[in-house]
Design a protein around this motif. Structure first.
Motif, PDB file in Angstrom:
ATOM      1  N   LEU A 116       0.827  -1.207   0.000  1.00 14.05           N
ATOM      2  CA  LEU A 116       0.000   0.000   0.000  1.00 14.05           C
ATOM      3  C   LEU A 116       0.861   1.258   0.000  1.00 14.05           C
ATOM      4  CD1 LEU A 116      -2.784  -1.067   2.538  1.00 14.05           C
ATOM      5  CD2 LEU A 116      -2.945  -0.950   0.039  1.00 14.05           C
ATOM      6  N   LEU A 117       1.922   1.237   0.800  1.00 12.11           N
ATOM      7  CA  LEU A 117       2.824   2.394   0.809  1.00 12.11           C
ATOM      8  C   LEU A 117       3.532   2.542  -0.530  1.00 12.11           C
ATOM      9  CD1 LEU A 117       4.448   2.223   4.372  1.00 12.11           C
ATOM     10  CD2 LEU A 117       2.758   3.849   3.536  1.00 12.11           C
ATOM     11  N   SER A 118       3.870   1.410  -1.141  1.00 14.83           N
ATOM     12  CA  SER A 118       4.525   1.468  -2.455  1.00 14.83           C
ATOM     13  C   SER A 118       3.575   2.047  -3.499  1.00 14.83           C
ATOM     14  CB  SER A 118       4.984   0.072  -2.873  1.00 14.83           C
ATOM     15  OG  SER A 118       5.923  -0.436  -1.955  1.00 14.83           O
ATOM     16  N   LEU A 169       2.432   9.200  -5.837  1.00 12.63           N
ATOM     17  CA  LEU A 169       3.143  10.455  -5.594  1.00 12.63           C
ATOM     18  C   LEU A 169       4.147  10.742  -6.702  1.00 12.63           C
ATOM     19  CD1 LEU A 169       3.770  10.157  -1.740  1.00 12.63           C
ATOM     20  CD2 LEU A 169       2.207  11.731  -2.886  1.00 12.63           C
ATOM     21  N   MET A 170       4.820   9.704  -7.172  1.00 14.51           N
ATOM     22  CA  MET A 170       5.773   9.898  -8.271  1.00 14.51           C
ATOM     23  C   MET A 170       5.049  10.322  -9.544  1.00 14.51           C
ATOM     24  SD  MET A 170       8.429   6.745  -7.621  1.00 14.51           S
ATOM     25  CE  MET A 170       9.485   7.263  -8.970  1.00 14.51           C
ATOM     26  N   ASN A 171       3.861   9.733  -9.769  1.00 12.00           N
ATOM     27  CA  ASN A 171       3.064  10.169 -10.927  1.00 12.00           C
ATOM     28  C   ASN A 171       2.638  11.627 -10.774  1.00 12.00           C
ATOM     29  OD1 ASN A 171       3.220   7.668 -12.173  1.00 12.00           O
ATOM     30  ND2 ASN A 171       1.367   6.902 -11.172  1.00 12.00           N
ATOM     31  N   ASP A 172       2.290  11.998  -9.535  1.00  7.05           N
ATOM     32  CA  ASP A 172       1.926  13.401  -9.289  1.00  7.05           C
ATOM     33  C   ASP A 172       3.117  14.321  -9.532  1.00  7.05           C
ATOM     34  OD1 ASP A 172      -0.627  12.662  -8.643  1.00  7.05           O
ATOM     35  OD2 ASP A 172      -0.267  12.603  -6.472  1.00  7.05           O
ATOM     36  N   ILE A 173       4.313  13.846  -9.158  1.00  6.29           N
ATOM     37  CA  ILE A 173       5.519  14.654  -9.404  1.00  6.29           C
ATOM     38  C   ILE A 173       5.736  14.833 -10.900  1.00  6.29           C
ATOM     39  CG2 ILE A 173       8.037  14.624  -9.237  1.00  6.29           C
ATOM     40  CD1 ILE A 173       7.764  13.426  -6.472  1.00  6.29           C
ATOM     41  N   LEU A 174       5.575  13.731 -11.645  1.00  5.26           N
ATOM     42  CA  LEU A 174       5.739  13.826 -13.105  1.00  5.26           C
ATOM     43  C   LEU A 174       4.727  14.797 -13.704  1.00  5.26           C
ATOM     44  CD1 LEU A 174       6.336  10.060 -14.010  1.00  5.26           C
ATOM     45  CD2 LEU A 174       8.027  11.899 -13.947  1.00  5.26           C
ATOM     46  N   TYR A 228       5.550  16.370  -2.376  1.00  3.77           N
ATOM     47  CA  TYR A 228       5.476  14.990  -2.859  1.00  3.77           C
ATOM     48  C   TYR A 228       6.766  14.236  -2.550  1.00  3.77           C
ATOM     49  CZ  TYR A 228       1.253  16.210  -5.493  1.00  3.77           C
ATOM     50  OH  TYR A 228      -0.009  16.603  -5.850  1.00  3.77           O
ATOM     51  N   LYS A 229       7.889  14.870  -2.810  1.00  2.00           N
ATOM     52  CA  LYS A 229       9.180  14.222  -2.566  1.00  2.00           C
ATOM     53  C   LYS A 229       9.357  13.904  -1.082  1.00  2.00           C
ATOM     54  CE  LYS A 229      11.673  16.137  -6.529  1.00  2.00           C
ATOM     55  NZ  LYS A 229      12.792  17.007  -6.970  1.00  2.00           N
ATOM     56  N   ARG A 259       6.956  13.358   1.060  1.00  2.00           N
ATOM     57  CA  ARG A 259       6.051  12.259   1.381  1.00  2.00           C
ATOM     58  C   ARG A 259       6.594  10.930   0.868  1.00  2.00           C
ATOM     59  NH1 ARG A 259       0.370  14.459  -0.712  1.00  2.00           N
ATOM     60  NH2 ARG A 259      -0.298  12.336  -0.126  1.00  2.00           N
ATOM     61  N   ILE A 260       7.228  10.965  -0.322  1.00  2.00           N
ATOM     62  CA  ILE A 260       7.854   9.743  -0.844  1.00  2.00           C
ATOM     63  C   ILE A 260       8.979   9.288   0.077  1.00  2.00           C
ATOM     64  CG2 ILE A 260       9.306   8.838  -2.705  1.00  2.00           C
ATOM     65  CD1 ILE A 260       7.628  10.479  -4.649  1.00  2.00           C
ATOM     66  N   GLU A 261       9.776  10.247   0.522  1.00  2.00           N
ATOM     67  CA  GLU A 261      10.867   9.902   1.430  1.00  2.00           C
ATOM     68  C   GLU A 261      10.326   9.348   2.748  1.00  2.00           C
ATOM     69  OE1 GLU A 261      14.722  12.047   3.582  1.00  2.00           O
ATOM     70  OE2 GLU A 261      13.570  13.104   2.038  1.00  2.00           O
ATOM     71  N   ASP A 262       9.243   9.975   3.251  1.00  2.00           N
ATOM     72  CA  ASP A 262       8.628   9.478   4.487  1.00  2.00           C
ATOM     73  C   ASP A 262       8.072   8.069   4.297  1.00  2.00           C
ATOM     74  OD1 ASP A 262       9.241  11.874   5.658  1.00  2.00           O
ATOM     75  OD2 ASP A 262       7.234  12.743   5.382  1.00  2.00           O
ATOM     76  N   SER A 263       7.429   7.836   3.145  1.00  2.00           N
ATOM     77  CA  SER A 263       6.882   6.501   2.877  1.00  2.00           C
ATOM     78  C   SER A 263       7.995   5.467   2.774  1.00  2.00           C
ATOM     79  CB  SER A 263       6.064   6.522   1.581  1.00  2.00           C
ATOM     80  OG  SER A 263       4.951   7.382   1.694  1.00  2.00           O
ATOM     81  N   SER A 264       9.075   5.832   2.092  1.00  2.16           N
ATOM     82  CA  SER A 264      10.204   4.899   1.964  1.00  2.16           C
ATOM     83  C   SER A 264      10.803   4.595   3.332  1.00  2.16           C
ATOM     84  CB  SER A 264      11.273   5.501   1.046  1.00  2.16           C
ATOM     85  OG  SER A 264      10.749   5.748  -0.241  1.00  2.16           O
TER      86      SER A 264
END
Length: 440
Positions: free
Chosen positions: A29-31, A37-42, A169-170, A172-177
């Motif tokens: 789910l986090l992935s 989030l990466m799609n939102d960044i793009l 977004y970045k 949040r991605i870092e937090d998720s990772s």
């Protein structure tokens, strides 16, 4: 609720499997969230690219408008055409940006920019029309007073908003990772600790019970059936095995007791309770073979109740049986030491085996029995040698050896008993090879 050992193992493994499934699901789910989030960044980066193009085309339109006002007549149409083209590019960019922007707050920024841009284009068209009508000075003054700053500020605001969103977004991605790593490490650590805990608990549980089973089994293997019952709690396979072991030892004890009773019955005389002829024969062979190893002596005392048949006929069979029992008890009392055996040889004959004892010791025992029998004073009016029951005794002592059969001992004692009877009964005769009486 009681579980079997197999169920306990299954439950333990299921807990670990469920833990891994939960961890994998959470990580998945986090992935997925990270992918979104990466799609939102793009998408945000595409919007930034469009904003940069809008900024470029808007500034180009502004520059071409200024050049149009300052250009001579023969080239002013060229700048006007460039101005219109830049305006078209900006309008297309606004439409593209609107399609790429799903969030309402960003749509409001785009709408705000669009309103500013529409007003700017309308005002610019009016100013450019003044020059077309010949009012060049007024057009230049109005164009100078009109500022491009609201357009630039609006684009800059949108750009800052998108850049902030990308940074968010970045983060949040870092937090998720980081969360995924922490969850995976924590889950793996917990699974390892749980596995170790389960392994230790089960191993101690199993080893303790297996040791008890092993100790009890070794005790039984040594022939000791008096082992305490194994009391295991629960209803697992080891408990079932312990119950089966308890049932087995109980059956063995019962069987052993039954065999012991049967052996006692088969080796004891039913009337007198002392050893019977069968027990005597087995003991003679066993002791003869044992003593033959070190060439040690084995003595035999044979007893025969004098005139027992007349006693039985005169006093009756019950009195005869009682007489036999009294004589047997007397022999048992005087032959109660280890490696001594008092037995009923047959009828009114009795025998005492004395392992590793000399002929002198045998004579002492025989004389003691005769004296004790006198003290009993069992009446015997039919005896020709006494008014009481007496016995004739024959004694023999032979050094046991594997070169001589054990039957020699019985043969010699029987000869001595025959001599005691021939010489008048109620006496002790000892077999001596040098005595001429035994050669007659």
């Amino acid at each position: 609720m009681v579980f079997s050992l197999r169920k306990k193992l299954y439950i333990s493994f299921m807990i670990i499997i469920v833990l891994f499934i939960v961890t994998a699901t959470f990580s998945f789910l986090l992935s997925r969230k990270t992918v979104h989030l990466m799609n939102d960044i793009l998408l945000s980066e595409k919007r930034l690219e469009v904003v940069q193009r809008l900024n470029l085309f808007a500034r180009t339109a502004n520059d071409n408008g200024a050049h149009y006002l300052l250009a001579p007549l023969y080239i002013e149409d060229d700048f006007k055409s460039r101005f219109d083209t830049s305006v078209d590019y900006v309008n297309e960019g606004i439409a593209e940006l609107s399609d790429l922007t799903p969030r309402p707050e960003d749509q409001r920024l785009i709408l705000h920019f669009k309103d500013k841009w529409t007003a700017y284009v309308r005002d610019s068209e009016e100013i450019l029309s003044l020059k077309k009508e010949g009012h060049v000075t007024q057009a230049q003054e109005d164009y100078t007073k009109d500022s491009f700053d609201p357009i630039a500020f609006s684009l800059h605001s949108f750009y800052i908003s998108e850049q902030t969103q990308i940074n968010s977004y970045k983060q949040r991605i870092e937090d998720s990772s980081r969360t995924i790593r922490v969850v995976n490490v924590a889950s793996a650590s917990f699974a390892i600790l749980l596995s170790i805990f389960i392994a230790v608990i089960l191993s101690n549980y199993l080893l303790r019970r297996i040791r008890l089973l092993k100790t009890s089994a070794q005790t039984v293997a040594k022939g000791d059936l008096q082992v305490p019952d194994l009391r295991f709690s629960g209803a697992d396979e080891l408990t079932e095995l312990a119950n089966a072991f308890n049932a087995m030892t109980y059956s063995l004890r019962t069987m052993l007791d039954s065999n012991h009773v049967l052996k006692q019955l088969s080796s004891r005389d039913g009337l007198t309770g002392i050893a019977n002829r069968r027990c005597y024969d087995e003991t003679l062979e066993r002791e003869w073979n044992r003593l033959a190893i070190a060439s040690k002596p084995l003595s035999l005392i044979l007893f025969d109740i004098d005139y027992f048949k007349p006693f039985n006929d005169w006093y009756g069979h019950q009195a005869g049986d009682k007489c036999l029992q009294q004589v047997a008890n007397l022999l048992q009392e005087h032959a109660s030491e280890p490696h001594q055996l008092a037995s009923r040889y047959g009828g009114e004959e009795f025998a005492i085996l004395l392992s590793d004892q000399s002929i002198e010791q045998a004579m002492q025992i025989a004389e003691s029995i005769q004296q004790a029998l006198v003290k009993l004073s069992i009446p015997h009016s039919q005896s020709e040698v006494s008014d009481y029951v007496t016995v004739s005794v024959g004694i023999s002592t032979v050094t046991a050896t594997d070169k001589v059969p054990s039957s020699n001992l019985m043969h010699q004692a029987d000869q001595a008993l025959y001599l005691a009877k021939r010489n008048g009964r109620n006496q002790v005769a000892v077999y001596r090879p040098s005595d001429k009486s035994f050669s007659e």
